[in-house]
Design a protein around this motif. Structure first.
Motif, mmCIF file in Angstrom:
data_model
loop_
_atom_site.group_PDB
_atom_site.id
_atom_site.type_symbol
_atom_site.label_atom_id
_atom_site.label_comp_id
_atom_site.label_asym_id
_atom_site.label_seq_id
_atom_site.Cartn_x
_atom_site.Cartn_y
_atom_site.Cartn_z
ATOM 1 N N HIS A 44 23.939 -20.745 -8.204
ATOM 2 C CA HIS A 44 24.000 -19.820 -7.076
ATOM 3 C C HIS A 44 22.694 -19.045 -6.965
ATOM 4 C CE1 HIS A 44 27.953 -19.746 -5.179
ATOM 5 N NE2 HIS A 44 28.537 -19.869 -6.361
ATOM 6 N N ARG A 45 22.242 -18.799 -5.752
ATOM 7 C CA ARG A 45 21.139 -17.874 -5.545
ATOM 8 C C ARG A 45 21.612 -16.437 -5.779
ATOM 9 N NH1 ARG A 45 17.793 -19.756 -6.319
ATOM 10 N NH2 ARG A 45 17.091 -21.087 -4.633
ATOM 11 N N PHE A 46 22.842 -16.142 -5.395
ATOM 12 C CA PHE A 46 23.432 -14.818 -5.634
ATOM 13 C C PHE A 46 23.554 -14.596 -7.142
ATOM 14 C CE2 PHE A 46 26.724 -11.626 -5.924
ATOM 15 C CZ PHE A 46 26.553 -10.832 -4.803
ATOM 16 N N ALA A 47 23.320 -13.364 -7.570
ATOM 17 C CA ALA A 47 23.395 -13.044 -9.001
ATOM 18 C C ALA A 47 24.818 -12.651 -9.375
ATOM 19 C CB ALA A 47 22.433 -11.914 -9.335
ATOM 20 N N PHE A 48 25.523 -13.584 -9.982
ATOM 21 C CA PHE A 48 26.830 -13.293 -10.560
ATOM 22 C C PHE A 48 26.614 -13.024 -12.044
ATOM 23 C CE2 PHE A 48 28.122 -15.898 -6.856
ATOM 24 C CZ PHE A 48 29.018 -15.012 -6.276
ATOM 25 N N GLY A 49 26.719 -11.759 -12.445
ATOM 26 C CA GLY A 49 26.317 -11.388 -13.787
ATOM 27 C C GLY A 49 27.411 -10.798 -14.645
ATOM 28 N N VAL A 394 20.312 -36.475 5.319
ATOM 29 C CA VAL A 394 21.693 -36.109 5.074
ATOM 30 C C VAL A 394 21.808 -34.608 5.315
ATOM 31 C CG1 VAL A 394 21.346 -35.715 2.590
ATOM 32 C CG2 VAL A 394 23.621 -36.278 3.448
ATOM 33 N N GLN A 395 22.904 -34.194 5.895
ATOM 34 C CA GLN A 395 23.108 -32.777 6.170
ATOM 35 C C GLN A 395 23.987 -32.157 5.083
ATOM 36 O OE1 GLN A 395 24.625 -32.465 10.206
ATOM 37 N NE2 GLN A 395 22.575 -32.076 10.986
ATOM 38 N N VAL A 396 23.582 -30.956 4.655
ATOM 39 C CA VAL A 396 24.300 -30.252 3.599
ATOM 40 C C VAL A 396 24.593 -28.828 4.054
ATOM 41 C CG1 VAL A 396 24.207 -29.391 1.225
ATOM 42 C CG2 VAL A 396 23.201 -31.606 1.793
ATOM 43 N N ARG A 397 25.847 -28.447 3.951
ATOM 44 C CA ARG A 397 26.197 -27.045 4.192
ATOM 45 C C ARG A 397 26.744 -26.479 2.888
ATOM 46 N NH1 ARG A 397 30.501 -26.854 7.960
ATOM 47 N NH2 ARG A 397 32.031 -26.334 6.354
ATOM 48 N N GLY A 398 26.138 -25.410 2.422
ATOM 49 C CA GLY A 398 26.603 -24.828 1.174
ATOM 50 C C GLY A 398 26.055 -23.430 0.962
ATOM 51 N N PHE A 399 26.558 -22.782 -0.062
ATOM 52 C CA PHE A 399 26.066 -21.452 -0.416
ATOM 53 C C PHE A 399 24.620 -21.545 -0.882
ATOM 54 C CE2 PHE A 399 30.239 -19.932 0.095
ATOM 55 C CZ PHE A 399 30.208 -18.541 0.025
ATOM 56 N N LEU A 400 23.853 -20.506 -0.626
ATOM 57 C CA LEU A 400 22.465 -20.487 -1.049
ATOM 58 C C LEU A 400 22.384 -20.687 -2.559
ATOM 59 C CD1 LEU A 400 21.091 -17.506 1.066
ATOM 60 C CD2 LEU A 400 21.265 -19.931 1.679
ATOM 61 N N GLY A 401 21.441 -21.529 -2.969
ATOM 62 C CA GLY A 401 21.306 -21.819 -4.386
ATOM 63 C C GLY A 401 20.510 -23.071 -4.623
#
Length: 431
Positions: A44-49, A394-401
């Motif tokens: 994940h780009r988001f910081a899950f800490g 190819v197309q990708v949809r997903g959470f930033l990361g």
């Protein structure tokens, strides 16, 4: 039209997700046309800490607890098990740099031990944060006998040393902690030297000292102002600090909910109040209990002392529900960049509270499973196979990361770093 690889849960979070068109190319630089590829998220780009205190013994090969440890923490024999749970869910570790514990004897800091721990996390793909550089609580006793000007110089030197020694491994710091009450803080035994310094030179100059010394030691560091007091007093302090030209990179907000979950509406209102400063928000210390709640009349959480504070089945179900609601609320707010849960386990937990995601015996609570389902399943793109089109797309949809693309021709990596529609090329390399 390129084949689409998508996580259906990403659509409600447009500020957290990307719609990426990836062109997959082989080692010869030509697009891989009509080729089966597998796309999977790796980070994940988001910081899950979470705090990494409990894993310090494991990272240092220690098999017995240090009797003088100021950090508490789980029994070392749980290290391997807790590490597996920790690494399966979190990507950002907070390590303890409380001055009294880090340097109980002047001139003998615990640098090597903490540096090995920070490197251990970094080697496993985790970002590492240090907490804190300046704080009145847990200031060393040997500092008290020094005159105030010398206290300032010793604090400056401490900050320069830690930020320099850990640069490249620890590049995010709570530069200064709980300044709202720093100038008036007192305990029953004696006044600490940092409170004396803050009272005599003022809160804003004390913030400036911490931030600017850290910035000079590591210009690329991310430096936070962090506090538990989320009232208008903290807002006024932030206003004064920014008006004085002190550059803060992010605001730290503590949400220890030992007296009960705040609820979505109150949490969003709080986030909006601090988002107005235009700085990223880091939820630096988050707890929700799986046992009896602390009585509402308690003002200082440290004042609540009970002989036993167990986790209960009813409390665990409540905690699981509230953890998911709280994380959904925080992730929904565009200003929030990081959430640190304060403790993986109840074994050696802060204040003895049943706030961990794992019971003292090492078994996972429902809250751990619920949070993992959210972060690593609902908000995560598992390995998914698709076929590129006539142009290798190819197309990708997903959470930033970070994502990995593999095919018979090799594998490559790509980062989805900004929300919205993006295009990128993924060059595959043979293993």
């Amino acid at each position: 039209m390129p084949a689409r690889v998508a996580n259906p849960a990403t659509r409600p979070q447009p500020h957290r997700t990307a719609e990426a068109e990836l062109t997959v190319v082989g080692a010869d630089g030509r697009p891989l046309v009509d080729t089966e590829v597998t796309v999977e998220q790796t980070r994940h780009r988001f910081a899950f800490g979470n705090i990494g205190f409990d894993l310090i013994p494991l990272a240092n090969g220690e098999t017995t607890a240090r009797p003088d440890s100021p950090f508490g923490g789980a029994s070392p024999d749980q290290g391997e098990h807790l590490a597996a749970l920790w690494l399966d869910l979190f990507n950002t570790a907070t390590l303890p740099f409380y001055w009294a514990g880090f340097e109980p004897e002047r001139g003998r800091p615990d640098t090597e031990r903490l540096l090995r721990t920070a490197q251990w996390f970094q080697d496993r793909g985790c970002t590492v944060k240090g907490h804190p550089l300046a704080w009145h609580t847990l200031a060393p006793d040997w500092l008290r006998g020094l005159p105030t000007p010398e206290v300032a110089e010793v604090l400056r030197a401490r900050i320069r040393r830690e930020v320099s020694d850990f640069a490249g491994v620890v590049d995010t710091w709570d530069a200064i902690n709980e300044v709202v009450i720093m100038h008036v803080f007192a305990n029953e035994e004696h006044e600490n030297a940092i409170t004396r310094l803050c009272r005599e030179q003022g809160r804003v100059p004390t913030v400036r000292l911490a931030v600017e010394e850290a910035r000079a030691a590591n210009p690329s560091a991310t430096l936070l102002l962090n506090d538990f007091d989320l009232s208008a007093d903290y807002e006024r302090l932030i206003e004064d600090v920014l008006a004085a030209g002190v550059r803060i990179d992010a605001l730290g907000l503590q949400t220890h909910m030992h007296q009960g979950y705040w609820g979505e509406e109150n949490t969003l209102a709080m986030l909006d109040r601090f988002a107005r400063f235009g700085l990223p928000l880091h939820l630096t210390e988050t707890t929700l209990l799986s046992g009896d709640l602390m009585p509402p009349e308690i003002v200082d959480l440290n004042d609540y002392q009970v002989p036993s504070w167990p986790s209960t089945p009813e409390g665990e179900e409540r905690q699981a529900d509230e953890v998911v609601r709280h994380y959904r609320t925080l992730v929904s707010h565009p200003a929030v960049e990081a959430i640190t849960y304060w403790g993986i386990t109840d074994d050696g937990a802060w204040l003895g509270a049943p706030a961990g995601l794992v019971r003292a015996d090492g078994t996972s609570k429902p809250a751990y499973e619920a949070l993992r389902q959210l972060v690593k399943e609902e908000w995560w793109l598992p390995a998914t196979t698709a076929r590129t089109d006539g142009q290798g797309r190819v197309q990708v949809r997903g959470f930033l990361g970070d994502y990995r693309v593999t095919a018979a021709a090799g594998a490559g990596a790509v980062g989805l770093d900004r929300p919205g529609e993006v295009t990128a090329e993924v060059a595959l390399e043979q293993p």
